[in-house]
Design an enzyme around this catalytic site. Structure first.
Site, PDB file in Angstrom:
ATOM      1  CG  ASN A  71     -11.217  -0.913  -2.536  1.00 36.48           C
ATOM      2  OD1 ASN A  71     -11.032  -0.127  -3.583  1.00 36.48           O
ATOM      3  ND2 ASN A  71     -11.948  -0.815  -1.691  1.00 36.48           N
ATOM      4  CD  GLN A  99      -8.389  -5.224  -0.517  1.00 35.57           C
ATOM      5  OE1 GLN A  99      -8.391  -3.800  -0.424  1.00 35.57           O
ATOM      6  NE2 GLN A  99      -8.848  -6.002   0.326  1.00 35.57           N
ATOM      7  CB  SER A 119      -2.596   0.194   3.699  1.00 38.15           C
ATOM      8  OG  SER A 119      -1.784   0.946   4.689  1.00 38.15           O
ATOM      9  N   GLY A 120       0.204  -1.371   5.525  1.00 33.41           N
ATOM     10  CA  GLY A 120       0.663  -2.107   6.724  1.00 33.41           C
ATOM     11  C   GLY A 120      -0.879  -3.425   7.063  1.00 33.41           C
ATOM     12  CG  HIS A 121      -4.860  -1.640   6.967  1.00 28.73           C
ATOM     13  ND1 HIS A 121      -4.209  -0.336   6.612  1.00 28.73           N
ATOM     14  CD2 HIS A 121      -6.310  -1.388   7.187  1.00 28.73           C
ATOM     15  CE1 HIS A 121      -5.035   0.012   5.764  1.00 28.73           C
ATOM     16  NE2 HIS A 121      -6.275  -0.940   6.068  1.00 28.73           N
ATOM     17  CB  THR A 157      10.554  11.398  14.841  1.00 27.45           C
ATOM     18  OG1 THR A 157      10.927  13.161  15.115  1.00 27.45           O
ATOM     19  CG2 THR A 157      10.843  10.682  15.777  1.00 27.45           C
ATOM     20  CB  CYS A 244     -26.158   2.364   3.673  1.00 31.12           C
ATOM     21  SG  CYS A 244     -27.434   2.926   2.272  1.00 31.12           S
TER      22      CYS A 244
END
Length: 306
Positions: A71, A99, A119-121, A157, A244
């Site tokens: 990633n 990724q 992952s969707g995003h 649900t 950082c």
């Protein structure tokens, strides 16, 4: 503890030193509960040597988890070759493809993986929803017990909106995968432009196996966080190779695992390109980055985090 199989306690997991914290932290939690974990080292490009995996497997190994693409650097691992090694020893193989999905073609049957996560995003879908591919015949304990939702794997649900959104995003990703060629050309232009600005700039990753949208470069002597802040004020969004920004003085664990020094890791920048980007934006980014590098008022040279 992992159940007995053929009279042998299968409680050994193999992963790598560059995995996402979601995998590494889970492995560390399992270690505290009786599992043994081997963290395989990778080379300076972020790639795992299949021979190292072969040597690490024991009769107690129950699972191997290796990400398809890192990633931070975008380096791609030879998952199909690694899976073949796992199959020879009858060990389950999981790949974190979060990724990579939507950036490069992925065929679970061709890869041969037993488990795959996404992952969707990461492919323009909604946040908070993902998917786990489970190969036929693989039996898992439910994440949440109770009802029979999600094929009995997660009671409660369903997040219908999230599921529909992820499905549509995956459908569109397949249609648009060819556009990654255009994105790769922009990434290559960005890399070339940065090298023109600073000849000693170094790319972090495997140039022979790299996601088309990801570029991670170290600008020696220049604190990455300072560049991120300066460019953000000019409307350019990118990230630093250091943690950082999250309040931690520690640099990227993945970059350190690749052999970078702490200073080099702190001086790293990560650019992620998408379908909405145009070549004009790449040229503008190069121009503005040049201004930041030359502007002594905004320039912050590397000093250790305190």
């Amino acid at each position: 503890m992992w159940p007995l199989q053929t009279g042998i306690l299968k409680n050994h997991i193999i992963t790598t030193t560059i995995e996402h914290p979601s995998v590494i932290n889970t492995c560390e939690w399992l270690e505290r509960h009786g599992f043994m974990v081997t963290y395989l080292k990778i080379d300076k490009t972020g790639k795992l040597n299949p021979e190292d995996l072969k040597s690490a497997i024991t009769e107690k190994t129950c699972l191997i988890s290796v990400m398809m693409a890192n990633n931070e650097t975008g380096s791609i691992n030879p998952i199909a070759a690694l899976v073949r090694i796992a199959k020879e020893r009858n060990v389950l193989f999981h790949s974190d493809c979060v990724q990579a999905v939507g950036k490069i073609p992925i065929d679970v049957e061709a890869l041969g993986v037993d488990l795959l996560t996404m992952s969707g995003h990461k492919l323009y879908g909604p946040k908070g929803v993902g998917a786990l591919y489970i190969s036929k015949g693989i039996v898992l304990e439910p994440l949440v017990n109770g009802g029979k939702q999600e094929s009995g794997m997660r009671a409660g649900t369903e997040n219908v909106l999230g599921i529909v959104g992820l499905g549509k995003a995956a459908e569109l990703a397949v249609r648009r995968i060819h556009e990654m060629d255009r994105i790769k050309r922009m990434r290559d232009r960005l890399e070339a432009g940065i090298r023109e600005l600073m000849a000693e700039a170094k790319m972090n990753g495997n140039p022979e196996a790299l996601l088309p949208n990801t570029l991670n470069m170290t600008l020696p002597g220049i604190r990455g966080e300072s560049v991120v802040l300066a460019l953000d004020q000019k409307g350019i969004s990118l990230s630093s190779g250091s943690a950082c920004r999250a309040g931690s003085p520690k640099p990227s664990h993945a970059l350190l695992a690749m052999g970078l020094t702490e200073e080099e890791a702190h001086c790293a920048l990560r650019f992620s390109l998408g379908f909405g980007n145009m070549m004009e934006e790449i040229d503008r980014t190069i121009t503005l980055l040049g201004e930041v590098i030359r502007d002594k008022k905004t320039m912050v040279r590397f000093v250790p985090c305190r």
